[in-house]
Design a protein around this motif. Structure first.
Motif, short mmCIF file in Angstrom:
data_model
loop_
_atom_site.label_atom_id
_atom_site.label_comp_id
_atom_site.label_asym_id
_atom_site.label_seq_id
_atom_site.Cartn_x
_atom_site.Cartn_y
_atom_site.Cartn_z
N GLN A 67 -12.57 4.88 0.04
CA GLN A 67 -12.42 4.92 -1.42
C GLN A 67 -13.69 5.45 -2.07
OE1 GLN A 67 -11.18 1.24 -3.23
NE2 GLN A 67 -11.67 1.92 -5.29
N GLU A 68 -14.85 5.04 -1.55
CA GLU A 68 -16.11 5.52 -2.10
C GLU A 68 -16.25 7.03 -1.91
OE1 GLU A 68 -20.08 5.17 -3.76
OE2 GLU A 68 -18.23 4.02 -3.89
N ILE A 69 -15.81 7.53 -0.76
CA ILE A 69 -15.95 8.94 -0.44
C ILE A 69 -15.00 9.81 -1.27
CG2 ILE A 69 -15.59 10.66 1.40
CD1 ILE A 69 -16.50 8.34 3.35
N THR A 70 -13.73 9.37 -1.38
CA THR A 70 -12.70 10.20 -2.01
C THR A 70 -12.43 9.83 -3.45
OG1 THR A 70 -10.88 8.73 -1.33
CG2 THR A 70 -11.56 10.45 0.23
N GLY A 71 -12.78 8.61 -3.84
CA GLY A 71 -12.42 8.13 -5.16
C GLY A 71 -10.98 7.65 -5.24
N ILE A 72 -10.29 7.61 -4.11
CA ILE A 72 -8.87 7.21 -4.08
C ILE A 72 -8.73 5.93 -3.28
CG2 ILE A 72 -6.52 7.89 -3.47
CD1 ILE A 72 -7.59 10.81 -3.40
N PRO A 73 -8.27 4.82 -3.89
CA PRO A 73 -8.07 3.59 -3.12
C PRO A 73 -6.84 3.70 -2.23
CG PRO A 73 -7.38 3.27 -5.40
CD PRO A 73 -7.97 4.64 -5.33
N ALA A 74 -6.99 3.34 -0.96
CA ALA A 74 -5.87 3.35 -0.03
C ALA A 74 -5.21 1.99 0.06
CB ALA A 74 -6.33 3.82 1.36
N PHE A 75 -5.68 1.03 -0.72
CA PHE A 75 -5.11 -0.33 -0.72
C PHE A 75 -5.23 -0.89 -2.12
CE2 PHE A 75 -9.60 -0.53 0.28
CZ PHE A 75 -10.07 -1.58 -0.49
N LYS A 76 -4.46 -1.92 -2.40
CA LYS A 76 -4.50 -2.55 -3.72
C LYS A 76 -5.04 -3.95 -3.59
CE LYS A 76 -0.63 0.05 -5.67
NZ LYS A 76 0.69 -0.02 -6.32
#
Length: 207
Positions: A198-207
């Motif tokens: 998430q830090e690298i892409t800015g996209i969370p893969a989990f909630k």
């Protein structure tokens, strides 16, 4: 009332609360491990922790715990490396110490390199803690790296000890079993990957 999570103190003796202990463990045997069982427990309002609300407070505790684990795991790796180095100089095979063989020297050299890399990562993170600049993803990286490194080193050290490595005379199997628990406590190996992702892409893969 504000719709936010609050910490609270649940005390032994409260009706509906029990803490059965877990027995027969192969890991973390020096600590008492148990469940926390809540069955319609009534907690008085004065047991609410007053100064923090939301998930920020427990997450701060997790960050500190994970940083400590990063050092503890490397401590286990150092013990395994030290035992393997000493054993390689004491164990004579084919009329010379096994430490004189290329593959043993390769294993020891790689162990020391990986330990040093992890120490430097942890040390840098510690300096950032002092400066108030350490972030959760940085801490996840250090915890995950330290545990993976320590497990690899424990396994390599066990191989250098040969059959003696599975005995209680040497520390590797004890460290390996404990580290298997460390892989999943204070955030699992995979969750730390996702925190970094998430830090690298800015996209969370989990909630």
């Amino acid at each position: 009332e504000e719709g936010r999570i609050h910490g609270l103190v649940v005390e032994r003796g409260m009706e509906g609360f029990s803490t059965p202990e877990t027995h027969g463990k192969w890991s973390l045997r020096a600590s008492c491990t148990g469940e926390l069982v809540f069955d319609n427990v009534k907690v008085p309002k004065e047991n609410l922790l007053p100064n923090k609300s939301g998930l920020g407070a427990p997450m701060m505790c997790l960050d500190s715990a994970r940083f400590g684990i990063a050092w503890g795991a490397i401590g286990a790796a150092m013990d395994c490396y030290d035992s393997a180095r000493r054993y390689s100089l004491e164990r004579v095979q084919f009329d010379k110490p096994i430490g004189s063989f290329q593959l043993i020297q390769k294993k020891l050299s790689e162990m020391l390199t990986e330990i040093t890399k992890a120490q430097l990562l942890n040390w840098k993170l510690g300096k950032m803690f002092e400066e108030g600049k350490a972030t959760t993803p940085m801490i996840s990286m250090a915890k995950r790296n330290a545990v993976a490194t320590a497990l690899d080193i424990a396994r390599e050290a066990r191989q250098i000890h040969g059959g003696m490595g599975i005995t209680g005379e040497y520390p590797m199997m004890r460290h390996m079993m404990n580290l298997e628990s460390v892989v999943t406590y204070e955030g699992t190996h995979d969750i730390h990957l996702l925190i970094l992702g998430q830090e690298i892409t800015g996209i969370p893969a989990f909630k």
